[in-house]
Design an enzyme around this catalytic site. Structure first.
Site, PDB file in Angstrom:
ATOM      1  N   LYS A  61     -12.361  -5.202   6.880  1.00 18.41           N
ATOM      2  CA  LYS A  61     -11.870  -3.874   7.274  1.00 18.41           C
ATOM      3  C   LYS A  61     -11.148  -3.877   8.621  1.00 18.41           C
ATOM      4  CE  LYS A  61     -13.859  -1.140   4.025  1.00 18.41           C
ATOM      5  NZ  LYS A  61     -13.202  -0.077   3.251  1.00 18.41           N
ATOM      6  N   SER A 314     -15.959 -10.517   1.158  1.00 17.80           N
ATOM      7  CA  SER A 314     -15.366  -9.474   1.996  1.00 17.80           C
ATOM      8  C   SER A 314     -16.174  -9.078   3.221  1.00 17.80           C
ATOM      9  CB  SER A 314     -15.099  -8.222   1.146  1.00 17.80           C
ATOM     10  OG  SER A 314     -16.306  -7.768   0.556  1.00 17.80           O
TER      11      SER A 314
END
Length: 348
Positions: A61, A314
């Site tokens: 992110k 991720s």
């Protein structure tokens, strides 16, 4: 003055992803790719991990937050930034604000946000607001607050510069690993897969972009199955808190266009074991949202034989209790498998 909930109606094009790549190169080094012979032998494939779990905030992110916030106008910086997050996007915004000289940040999280992510947000010193039981409820509260304050709202997965930042992962993969057959990508709201799919659609359309969700929150898979978008989809209890809830319109549209080729849905028990395997065998701490690709490889094993595949790991912001459960489950299964082999007749 600074408020903007959804700045455009379409995901970024390749030129924006390349511009985000130019911005990020000066700030973030490319994340490594790693392969593990044990898994390759098991699947008969060449599998590579893209280690977004090694980013400074523990997830991919940070790419989108830095790409977007580096483009804030002076008046937007002065008004501050508001966002809603299950944890990782908020951490990325807080990190970017500190790196970019102290932009005021308010983060709305649902009351169900993972405690370790909330503690990390508190350590950044951002204004933290708890609102609702779901991401959708926190998002609605954050949008209303940003409108009232005149602050800049940063959408977690449908801001074009945020998604362009996530798409830089694809450019790094193409440089490090050309001619991939497939890339497995976790899907929550869909910002990560939207950016990756856009880049591959433009530059390497032969590579299949495959989304992965859990059975507790399969919003994109269900949207494609039913022919309707589930933007606010209640999630069951899940190890992948970052993927819980509905999916955004951009990811749904890209799937309808064929830029996202397929969505796999994995079982929670397989995901728990994948978390344990990553820790015990690959020596990687990966949160449930990041480990879904490993679970998908296991559940669909034979189809990968002879293929070259990348899996986006991720994030690493994993609760200790889930890590212990995952390790216990994996080690239990390994013991069971060893016992089965020892009981097998000679030559079997």
């Amino acid at each position: 003055m600074g408020f903007s909930e959804r700045p455009t109606d379409s995901p970024p094009d390749l030129s924006m992803i390349r511009e985000a790549h130019r911005i990020l190169r000066a700030i973030l080094p490319p994340t490594p790719v790693r392969t593990f012979p044990h898994l390759n032998r098991q699947l008969g494939a060449e599998v590579w991990f893209k280690l977004e779990a090694w980013q400074p905030t523990g997830s991919f992110k940070v790419r989108g937050a830095l790409a977007r916030m580096s483009r804030l106008r002076p008046e937007e910086r002065a008004c501050g930034v508001v966002t809603a997050s299950a944890g990782n996007h908020g951490l990325a915004v807080a990190f970017a604000a500190r790196l970019l000289s102290g932009i005021p940040v308010t983060v709305f999280v649902p009351e169900t946000a993972a405690p370790n992510k909330v503690r990390a947000l508190e350590a950044f010193g951002v204004r933290l607001e708890r609102a609702g039981r779901t991401y959708a409820e926190a998002h609605a509260a954050a949008v209303a607050f940003a409108q009232h304050q005149g602050a800049c709202y940063l959408h977690a997965y449908e801001d074009p510069w945020v998604v362009a930042g996530q798409g830089t992962i694809a450019l790094e993969l193409m440089e490090a690993l050309p001619d991939l057959d497939a890339v497995l990508v976790p899907v929550g709201g869909g910002g990560l897969i939207s950016g990756i799919a856009r880049a591959y659609q433009a530059l390497a359309p032969r590579t299949r972009i495959i989304g992965v969700q859990t059975e507790a929150s399969p919003a994109l898979a269900a949207s494609l199955r039913d022919g309707r978008l589930y933007e606010d989809d209640p999630a069951g209890p899940t190890l992948a808190d970052g993927l819980a809830g509905g999916v955004g319109a951009w990811a749904y549209q890209l799937a309808l266009e064929g830029a996202i080729h397929e969505v796999l849905v994995v079982r929670e028990e397989t995901l728990l074991e994948a978390i344990g395997w990553l820790a015990a065998e690959a020596h990687l701490i990966v949160e449930g949202s990041g480990a879904v690709g490993i679970a998908a490889l296991w559940e669909t094993g034979p189809r990968w034989a002879g293929q070259r595949v990348a899996v986006v790991l991720s994030g690493s912001n994993l609760e200790g209790e889930i890590l212990l459960r995952g390790l216990a489950r994996y080690l239990e299964r390994r013991t069971e498998d060893s016992a089965d082999r020892s009981r097998a007749p000679v030559g079997a």
